[in-house]
Design a protein around this motif. Structure first.
Motif, mmCIF file in Angstrom:
data_model
loop_
_atom_site.group_PDB
_atom_site.id
_atom_site.type_symbol
_atom_site.label_atom_id
_atom_site.label_comp_id
_atom_site.label_asym_id
_atom_site.label_seq_id
_atom_site.Cartn_x
_atom_site.Cartn_y
_atom_site.Cartn_z
ATOM 1 N N LEU A 23 99.513 -5.156 -8.980
ATOM 2 C CA LEU A 23 98.529 -3.693 -10.622
ATOM 3 C C LEU A 23 97.394 -3.897 -9.521
ATOM 4 N N ARG A 27 95.767 -0.827 -7.976
ATOM 5 C CA ARG A 27 94.833 -0.167 -7.696
ATOM 6 C C ARG A 27 93.244 -0.072 -7.132
ATOM 7 N N ASP A 41 93.873 2.549 -18.178
ATOM 8 C CA ASP A 41 95.381 2.664 -18.960
ATOM 9 C C ASP A 41 96.543 2.673 -18.293
ATOM 10 N N LEU A 42 96.607 3.699 -17.017
ATOM 11 C CA LEU A 42 97.501 3.622 -16.283
ATOM 12 C C LEU A 42 98.376 2.788 -15.945
ATOM 13 N N SER A 43 99.613 2.499 -16.526
ATOM 14 C CA SER A 43 100.677 1.169 -16.254
ATOM 15 C C SER A 43 100.754 0.289 -14.100
ATOM 16 N N LYS A 44 101.714 0.090 -14.210
ATOM 17 C CA LYS A 44 101.893 0.019 -12.712
ATOM 18 C C LYS A 44 102.413 1.151 -11.946
ATOM 19 N N ASP A 45 103.615 0.840 -12.922
ATOM 20 C CA ASP A 45 104.548 1.983 -12.469
ATOM 21 C C ASP A 45 104.218 3.350 -12.179
ATOM 22 N N LEU A 46 103.334 3.742 -13.287
ATOM 23 C CA LEU A 46 102.638 5.185 -12.824
ATOM 24 C C LEU A 46 101.517 5.031 -12.398
#
Length: 184
Positions: A23, A27, A41-46
């Motif tokens: 993650l 980023r 708040d974005l997930s790793k996948d997104l």
């Protein structure tokens, strides 16, 4: 708009590499690609999917203007644009042998001298059951999509002996006599 010519295999390999990143690394990669800090708040996948899209967009080009305009409209309105009925439009619906006339007014719908906030409220009052008002008055098909207009089709009678509505503006109401069988 075309991006620079890039080997599709190289882009595919870079996207595969994104899947293996942690993650924090995603980023950092985001900051390099987009030039700003990613939303917290974005997930790793997104994060990975959005970076992958940007890489493909740069390499192969983005969406055309028509697609962008369509997506922008969906985002602004929360779905496909809805049909707006103008005040003065009159809807006529035969249901169980009785004709029901509804007039569109600025703050809702007038039926039998009372103003209702929605067509669904009127359909519920007429039938005693929950109905989609636009569907009851033949303004939408069963899935909520607008009804198709077919000038050659005759009105279809429902199982209950009802006929779909026909919209008329007030000038038509003053000069036209309502036919026995209505056409959509």
């Amino acid at each position: 708009m075309r991006g620079q010519s890039t080997n599709p295999a190289a882009i595919e390999a870079e996207i595969a590499h994104l899947r293996s990143l942690a993650l924090d690394a995603l980023r950092r990669h985001w900051r390099v690609i987009f030039g700003r800090t990613p939303p917290a708040d974005l997930s790793k996948d997104l994060l990975g999917r959005m970076i992958a899209y940007r890489l493909q967009e740069r390499a192969f080009g983005g969406l055309d203007r028509e697609s962008l305009r369509f997506l922008d409209g969906l985002a602004r309105h929360g779905g496909p644009p809805r049909r707006r009925l103008k005040p003065g439009t009159v809807l006529v619906r035969d249901y169980q042998g009785q004709r029901h006339t509804v007039t569109v007014v600025s703050d809702g719908f007038d039926w039998q001298g009372a103003t209702y906030p929605s067509l669904s409220a009127i359909a519920r009052a007429i039938t005693g059951t929950a109905w989609s008002g636009p569907r009851f008055f033949a303004l939408a098909r069963g899935n909520g999509a607008p009804a198709r207009r077919n000038k050659n089709a005759s009105a279809r009678e429902g199982r209950d002996g009802s006929h779909p509505a026909r919209g008329m503006n007030t000038s038509e109401m003053n000069t036209a006599s309502l036919p026995l069988h209505l056409r959509p």
